[in-house]
Design an enzyme around this catalytic site. Sequence first.
Site, mmCIF file in Angstrom:
data_model
loop_
_atom_site.group_PDB
_atom_site.id
_atom_site.type_symbol
_atom_site.label_atom_id
_atom_site.label_comp_id
_atom_site.label_asym_id
_atom_site.label_seq_id
_atom_site.Cartn_x
_atom_site.Cartn_y
_atom_site.Cartn_z
ATOM 1 N NE ARG A 58 -0.010 3.887 12.441
ATOM 2 C CZ ARG A 58 -1.040 4.345 11.742
ATOM 3 N NH1 ARG A 58 -2.258 3.929 12.018
ATOM 4 N NH2 ARG A 58 -0.869 5.223 10.771
ATOM 5 C CE LYS A 123 8.498 5.768 10.295
ATOM 6 N NZ LYS A 123 7.453 4.820 9.856
ATOM 7 N NE ARG A 257 -0.929 9.267 2.470
ATOM 8 C CZ ARG A 257 -1.335 8.554 1.431
ATOM 9 N NH1 ARG A 257 -1.709 9.173 0.319
ATOM 10 N NH2 ARG A 257 -1.370 7.236 1.497
#
Length: 260
Positions: A58, A123, A257
Site C-alpha cells: 500500500r 507485522k 500507529r
Amino acid sequence: MIDRDRLRQALGAEAAHFTLDVRAQCTSTNAELMVAAPAPDARVPVLVCDHQTAGRGRRARAWHAWPGASLTFSARWRFAPGAAVPAGLSLVAGLAAARALEALEVPGIELKWPNDLQIHGRKVGGILVELCRCGAHLEAVIGIGINRCLPDGATVPDRPDVIALADVMEVPPTAEALLARLLVAQRELYETYAQAGFGAFVHAWNQRNAFADLPVALIGEQAAVTGTCLGVDSDGALRILTDTGEQRILAGDISLRPAQ
C-alpha cells in the site's frame, strides 16, 4: 519454490476453482494479474512467485520478501454486478488470511487497519487490493505477502517490528499448505461478502483488532487524528473516539500507529 503438484494436493477438491500460475520470478504478482487477459471461465486466476523484482504494498511502498522464505501471491476475483465491492474488501481479505493462519494454529494473530497482519503486535504480512473492470463485472486483484521465516540478517527499512511464522511456531506450515488455506478461506468469505457486504464480518474483524480500545494516532496528509480506537464500522470505516467526538476514517494516505 512452490511445488504445483503439492499445492494441488493441499487444495484437494478446491483446486477445481483456481488456475495456478507458479513462477520462480516476476516483477509484481499484482501488477501482472492487473494487465492479464480476463479469465475465460469462472475459475480464479492465481499467480504465485518465489521472487518479485518489484513487489509493492500500500501507498506505493516496496514489499520486501526473500526467496524461499516468504509467500507472495495474488489472485484475481470476479464479483457480480451489484456486489458490495469495494467497501471493506481489504478488511475481508485480512480476516480471511487471519482465519487461515488460525486454522494452521499460528498464535497471536491480529489485524491492523486497513491491511496488515500481525502476530503479537509485529507485522507478519500485508495485503494489497487493486480494482479493475471486466465488462459488467468488477474484479479485484488481491495480493498477499506473508513471512514464513526470516533469513539471517534480513531487515526491512523503517520496520524493526517484522516477524515470521517460524518465530512463533516450532514447525511452520509449508508454503503449499499455507497458500491452499489462504485461497480456500478467501473463496469462502468472498462469497458471503458478495451477498451481504462487509457488515457480515464486522464483529469477527473487531475481535482481532490489534488496537481495540487503545489510544492511537492516524498520521496522514492532514493533521494527525488521535483518540481511542473503537474498531470498524459496517462499511469498513475506522472509528476513532477523539476529544471532540467520534470520527470515521474510510481511506487515504494514512498510517495507524499507537499514540505516543
